[in-house]
Design a protein around this motif. Structure first.
Motif, PDB file in Angstrom:
ATOM      1  N   TRP A  30       0.833  -1.210   0.000  1.00  0.00           N
ATOM      2  CA  TRP A  30       0.000   0.000   0.000  1.00  0.00           C
ATOM      3  C   TRP A  30       0.861   1.252   0.000  1.00  0.00           C
ATOM      4  CZ3 TRP A  30      -4.419  -1.146  -1.748  1.00  0.00           C
ATOM      5  CH2 TRP A  30      -4.998  -2.377  -1.459  1.00  0.00           C
ATOM      6  N   THR A  31       1.967   1.191   0.718  1.00  0.00           N
ATOM      7  CA  THR A  31       2.908   2.317   0.687  1.00  0.00           C
ATOM      8  C   THR A  31       3.486   2.464  -0.716  1.00  0.00           C
ATOM      9  OG1 THR A  31       3.448   1.922   3.001  1.00  0.00           O
ATOM     10  CG2 THR A  31       4.979   3.266   1.745  1.00  0.00           C
ATOM     11  N   ALA A  32       3.831   1.349  -1.349  1.00  0.00           N
ATOM     12  CA  ALA A  32       4.355   1.392  -2.715  1.00  0.00           C
ATOM     13  C   ALA A  32       3.321   1.963  -3.680  1.00  0.00           C
ATOM     14  CB  ALA A  32       4.787  -0.002  -3.150  1.00  0.00           C
ATOM     15  N   LEU A  33       2.050   1.646  -3.447  1.00  0.00           N
ATOM     16  CA  LEU A  33       0.982   2.181  -4.295  1.00  0.00           C
ATOM     17  C   LEU A  33       0.876   3.695  -4.146  1.00  0.00           C
ATOM     18  CD1 LEU A  33      -1.157   1.050  -6.254  1.00  0.00           C
ATOM     19  CD2 LEU A  33      -2.745   1.030  -4.344  1.00  0.00           C
ATOM     20  N   VAL A  34       0.977   4.182  -2.915  1.00  0.00           N
ATOM     21  CA  VAL A  34       0.943   5.629  -2.667  1.00  0.00           C
ATOM     22  C   VAL A  34       2.172   6.295  -3.284  1.00  0.00           C
ATOM     23  CG1 VAL A  34       1.018   7.400  -0.864  1.00  0.00           C
ATOM     24  CG2 VAL A  34      -0.478   5.417  -0.598  1.00  0.00           C
ATOM     25  N   VAL A  35       3.329   5.642  -3.161  1.00  0.00           N
ATOM     26  CA  VAL A  35       4.559   6.180  -3.752  1.00  0.00           C
ATOM     27  C   VAL A  35       4.413   6.289  -5.264  1.00  0.00           C
ATOM     28  CG1 VAL A  35       6.995   5.661  -4.204  1.00  0.00           C
ATOM     29  CG2 VAL A  35       6.088   5.474  -1.892  1.00  0.00           C
TER      30      VAL A  35
END
Length: 114
Positions: A30-35
């Protein structure tokens, strides 16, 4: 639907590059998606302005300063997204280069061929 697929593939690319580079930490998918979403947003809004402001130095360095602009945008993303950190400018520079390569291999640019 195409934009969502591009974001998911961008997040996968971020995770792949994170496994390659020890100076980059991404907490989860999810962090990678936001990034991936924030990098796309910054590339659409802030990057053209930075390019226009730095045309003289970009011409002087034969375009290599664009790599520095990419690294700066990656560092800005790392400051804005909790769970995503980069150890310094050089890691951000290598991250941006590898991210571009992995994105190309994954075919993230799925837009219409003109």
């Amino acid at each position: 639907m195409n934009i969502l697929l591009q974001l998911v593939l961008g997040a996968v690319a971020v995770l792949i590059v994170q496994y390659i580079l020890p100076g980059v930490v991404v907490k989860d998918f999810w962090t990678a998606l936001v990034v991936a979403a924030l990098i796309a947003l910054l590339n659409m809004t802030v990057k053209p302005l930075l390019i226009m402001l730095t045309i003289p130095i970009t011409v002087l360095t034969l375009g290599l300063f664009l790599l520095a602009i990419n690294a700066i945008l990656i560092l800005l993303t790392a400051e804005l997204v909790p769970g995503f950190s980069i150890d310094g400018f050089w890691w951000a520079l290598v991250f941006s280069i590898l991210l571009s390569l992995v994105n190309s291999l994954l075919g993230v640019n799925l837009g219409p061929k003109a």
